[in-house]
Motif scaffolding. Structure first.
Motif, PDB file in Angstrom:
ATOM      1  N   GLY A   1       0.794  -1.232   0.000  1.00  0.00           N
ATOM      2  CA  GLY A   1       0.000   0.000   0.000  1.00  0.00           C
ATOM      3  C   GLY A   1       0.822   1.275   0.000  1.00  0.00           C
ATOM      4  N   GLU A   2       2.153   1.188  -0.070  1.00  0.00           N
ATOM      5  CA  GLU A   2       2.930   2.401   0.176  1.00  0.00           C
ATOM      6  C   GLU A   2       2.804   3.450  -0.923  1.00  0.00           C
ATOM      7  N   LEU A   3       2.312   3.064  -2.094  1.00  0.00           N
ATOM      8  CA  LEU A   3       2.106   4.074  -3.135  1.00  0.00           C
ATOM      9  C   LEU A   3       0.969   5.026  -2.766  1.00  0.00           C
ATOM     10  N   ASP A   4       0.190   4.655  -1.738  1.00  0.00           N
ATOM     11  CA  ASP A   4      -0.881   5.542  -1.259  1.00  0.00           C
ATOM     12  C   ASP A   4      -0.421   6.424  -0.107  1.00  0.00           C
ATOM     13  N   TRP A   5       0.770   6.212   0.406  1.00  0.00           N
ATOM     14  CA  TRP A   5       1.235   7.023   1.544  1.00  0.00           C
ATOM     15  C   TRP A   5       1.670   8.407   1.053  1.00  0.00           C
ATOM     16  N   PRO A   6       1.254   9.477   1.725  1.00  0.00           N
ATOM     17  CA  PRO A   6       1.710  10.822   1.332  1.00  0.00           C
ATOM     18  C   PRO A   6       3.236  10.926   1.294  1.00  0.00           C
ATOM     19  N   ALA A   7       3.920  10.216   2.220  1.00  0.00           N
ATOM     20  CA  ALA A   7       5.384  10.322   2.304  1.00  0.00           C
ATOM     21  C   ALA A   7       6.088   9.747   1.077  1.00  0.00           C
ATOM     22  N   THR A   8       5.388   8.947   0.289  1.00  0.00           N
ATOM     23  CA  THR A   8       5.988   8.431  -0.946  1.00  0.00           C
ATOM     24  C   THR A   8       6.168   9.549  -1.968  1.00  0.00           C
ATOM     25  N   TRP A   9       5.349  10.597  -1.819  1.00  0.00           N
ATOM     26  CA  TRP A   9       5.311  11.633  -2.853  1.00  0.00           C
ATOM     27  C   TRP A   9       5.904  12.967  -2.406  1.00  0.00           C
ATOM     28  N   SER A  10       5.964  13.184  -1.072  1.00  0.00           N
ATOM     29  CA  SER A  10       6.430  14.482  -0.576  1.00  0.00           C
ATOM     30  C   SER A  10       7.517  14.297   0.464  1.00  0.00           C
ATOM     31  N   ASP A  11       8.414  15.283   0.539  1.00  0.00           N
ATOM     32  CA  ASP A  11       9.440  15.229   1.582  1.00  0.00           C
ATOM     33  C   ASP A  11       8.877  15.817   2.882  1.00  0.00           C
ATOM     34  N   ARG A  12       9.741  15.956   3.904  1.00  0.00           N
ATOM     35  CA  ARG A  12       9.237  16.408   5.208  1.00  0.00           C
ATOM     36  C   ARG A  12       8.649  17.806   5.165  1.00  0.00           C
ATOM     37  N   ALA A  13       9.103  18.608   4.204  1.00  0.00           N
ATOM     38  CA  ALA A  13       8.580  19.973   4.086  1.00  0.00           C
ATOM     39  C   ALA A  13       7.334  20.019   3.198  1.00  0.00           C
ATOM     40  N   GLY A  14       6.882  18.840   2.755  1.00  0.00           N
ATOM     41  CA  GLY A  14       5.680  18.797   1.920  1.00  0.00           C
ATOM     42  C   GLY A  14       5.942  19.057   0.452  1.00  0.00           C
ATOM     43  N   ARG A  15       7.237  19.114   0.057  1.00  0.00           N
ATOM     44  CA  ARG A  15       7.562  19.372  -1.354  1.00  0.00           C
ATOM     45  C   ARG A  15       7.540  18.077  -2.151  1.00  0.00           C
ATOM     46  N   ASP A  16       7.126  18.177  -3.403  1.00  0.00           N
ATOM     47  CA  ASP A  16       7.136  17.028  -4.318  1.00  0.00           C
ATOM     48  C   ASP A  16       8.549  16.431  -4.357  1.00  0.00           C
ATOM     49  N   ARG A  17       8.671  15.132  -4.127  1.00  0.00           N
ATOM     50  CA  ARG A  17      10.006  14.535  -4.145  1.00  0.00           C
ATOM     51  C   ARG A  17      10.146  13.468  -5.234  1.00  0.00           C
ATOM     52  N   THR A  18       9.230  13.486  -6.197  1.00  0.00           N
ATOM     53  CA  THR A  18       9.331  12.514  -7.280  1.00  0.00           C
ATOM     54  C   THR A  18      10.471  12.881  -8.228  1.00  0.00           C
ATOM     55  N   PRO A  19      11.094  11.931  -8.911  1.00  0.00           N
ATOM     56  CA  PRO A  19      10.814  10.499  -8.846  1.00  0.00           C
ATOM     57  C   PRO A  19      11.303   9.926  -7.520  1.00  0.00           C
ATOM     58  N   SER A  20      10.458   9.161  -6.843  1.00  0.00           N
ATOM     59  CA  SER A  20      10.849   8.601  -5.554  1.00  0.00           C
ATOM     60  C   SER A  20      11.004   7.095  -5.645  1.00  0.00           C
ATOM     61  N   VAL A  21      11.839   6.586  -4.746  1.00  0.00           N
ATOM     62  CA  VAL A  21      12.151   5.153  -4.722  1.00  0.00           C
ATOM     63  C   VAL A  21      11.384   4.528  -3.567  1.00  0.00           C
ATOM     64  N   PRO A  22      10.479   3.589  -3.831  1.00  0.00           N
ATOM     65  CA  PRO A  22       9.744   2.948  -2.731  1.00  0.00           C
ATOM     66  C   PRO A  22      10.580   1.882  -2.012  1.00  0.00           C
ATOM     67  N   GLY A  23       9.971   1.223  -1.036  1.00  0.00           N
ATOM     68  CA  GLY A  23      10.666   0.170  -0.273  1.00  0.00           C
ATOM     69  C   GLY A  23      11.326   0.771   0.948  1.00  0.00           C
ATOM     70  N   HIS A  24      10.973   0.298   2.151  1.00  0.00           N
ATOM     71  CA  HIS A  24      11.563   0.895   3.354  1.00  0.00           C
ATOM     72  C   HIS A  24      12.177  -0.128   4.285  1.00  0.00           C
ATOM     73  N   GLU A  25      12.359  -1.344   3.819  1.00  0.00           N
ATOM     74  CA  GLU A  25      13.064  -2.353   4.616  1.00  0.00           C
ATOM     75  C   GLU A  25      14.288  -2.783   3.823  1.00  0.00           C
ATOM     76  N   LEU A  26      15.396  -2.943   4.514  1.00  0.00           N
ATOM     77  CA  LEU A  26      16.608  -3.289   3.793  1.00  0.00           C
ATOM     78  C   LEU A  26      17.552  -4.117   4.650  1.00  0.00           C
ATOM     79  N   SER A  27      18.369  -4.891   3.943  1.00  0.00           N
ATOM     80  CA  SER A  27      19.482  -5.581   4.569  1.00  0.00           C
ATOM     81  C   SER A  27      20.639  -5.501   3.593  1.00  0.00           C
ATOM     82  N   GLY A  28      21.822  -5.132   4.088  1.00  0.00           N
ATOM     83  CA  GLY A  28      22.942  -4.957   3.177  1.00  0.00           C
ATOM     84  C   GLY A  28      24.229  -4.679   3.916  1.00  0.00           C
TER      85      GLY A  28
END
Ligand SMILES: NC(=O)c1ccc[n+]([C@@H]2O[C@H](COP(=O)([O-])OP(=O)(O)OC[C@H]3O[C@@H](n4cnc5c(N)ncnc54)[C@H](OP(=O)(O)O)[C@@H]3O)[C@@H](O)[C@H]2O)c1
Length: 306
Positions: free
Chosen positions: A43-70
């Protein structure tokens, strides 16, 4: 470097594509992680944070996925606690580019060291699901030994970990889901399984806690099952129908390095087994957001081979 990006908010999963984007910049207290395995939430494509940064500015193109191991490949200015070459796993910030990429910039405090004997694929299934299950049931819901918990969506990413953690503390666990999830849930250790399409919710009787990952009508009808002093904990959205004499809680998971380390230890000693339902490559990630066949547990994107 290569990453999955989204630009068009109206396009849904069809807007996901494999793209060449600039290598990330490590801000203060960040690390750059070479991503070996990544997790995402459908569902993360529906989250506002996928599209805007903390200041509410458009941050596209954005990279989804928030779990990682590396593996850490670079430290930002002032970063402490992690070193280059170290195996790590954790959560990336909701409002920054995420983990469906070859490399990602993450605040170091959102990551924990990954023991050498835990596979990246397994570790990537743990951060959001594990922290959400823990925080929901124990920090917010105060589930204790001897109590009964009804866990909706027991075979899913969060639910399957919640079942195992609740069992470990000595709670009685009723898991719910679709008919096809019965064997998975029983295998995880539920004491009883509720087929949400065939069984009556009221047959469950009173419970100390409902842990909800589904929302809607199923959650609303579950409020009446909570006994006096109990809790309805939902991770989907604010609770509208509350228990008569109990707490109603909605929360958003928070990063927690100490708890991540604790969850990894459980994986090491066999107390916790995240269900990895499918493993896909980075180019296959857009299709993995809308699979043609359902699999229990988490879908993991394997980005870099070890
Ligand atoms: N608040 C937070 O911090 C937080 C953190 C993590 C996740 N979440 C949210 O929590 C939800 C669950 O996440 P997840 O990763 O556990 O998802 P998931 O892996 O898809 O698990 C959900 C489980 O519930 C089942 N389910 C859904 N609707 C059902 C229904 N009507 N009847 C029977 N079973 C049903 C699903 O089966 P099917 O696959 O067949 O539908 C699946 O087994 C998502 O909405 C996610 O965005 C919130």
């Amino acid at each position: 470097m290569q990453a999955i990006t989204v630009r068009d908010r109206t396009a849904g999963v069809d807007g996901l594509s494999l793209t060449e984007i600039p290598y990330p910049r490590a801000a203060e207290n960040d690390v750059i992680v070479r991503v070996h395995a990544a997790g995402f939430t459908r569902g993360e494509l529906d989250w506002p944070a996928t599209w805007s940064d903390r200041a509410g500015r458009d941050r596209t193109p954005s990279v989804p996925g928030h779990e990682l191991s590396g593996v850490v490949v670079e430290l930002g200015f002032g970063t402490t606690g992690l070193t280059v070459g170290q195996r790590v796993f954790g959560v990336s910030d909701w409002t920054r580019n995420g983990s469906l990429a070859e490399d990602v910039a993450v605040e170091a405090r959102n990551l924990a060291p990954l023991p050498a004997d835990v596979d990246h694929t397994v570790a990537a299934a743990l951060p959001i699901s594990g922290l959400t299950a823990w925080q929901g049931m124990f920090d917010h819901g105060r589930l204790a030994a001897g109590q009964t918990v009804l866990i909706h969506g027991a075979a899913g990413g969060v639910g399957s970990i919640a079942v195992q953690l609740a069992r470990e503390v000595g709670a009685r666990v009723i898991g719910s889901g679709r008919a096809a999830d019965r064997e998975t849930a029983l295998g995880l250790g539920v004491d009883a399984f509720l087929d949400l399409q065939a069984d009556q919710l009221d047959d469950v009787g009173e419970v100390d806690m409902v842990f909800d990952v589904i929302g809607g009508d199923i959650r609303d009808r579950s409020a009446g099952l909570v006994r006096a002093g109990g809790a309805l904990v939902s991770i989907v959205s604010p609770v509208e129908v509350r228990p008569d004499d109990g707490r109603a809680i909605f929360f958003v998971v928070e990063p927690d390095r100490g708890r991540l380390a604790d969850l990894a230890q459980r994986v090491r000693d066999g107390r916790l087994k995240p269900i990895v339902g499918a493993v896909r490559t980075l180019p296959e990630a857009p299709a993995a957001f809308a699979p043609d066949r359902r699999t229990p547990g988490k879908t993991i994107i394997r980005v870099t081979e070890d």
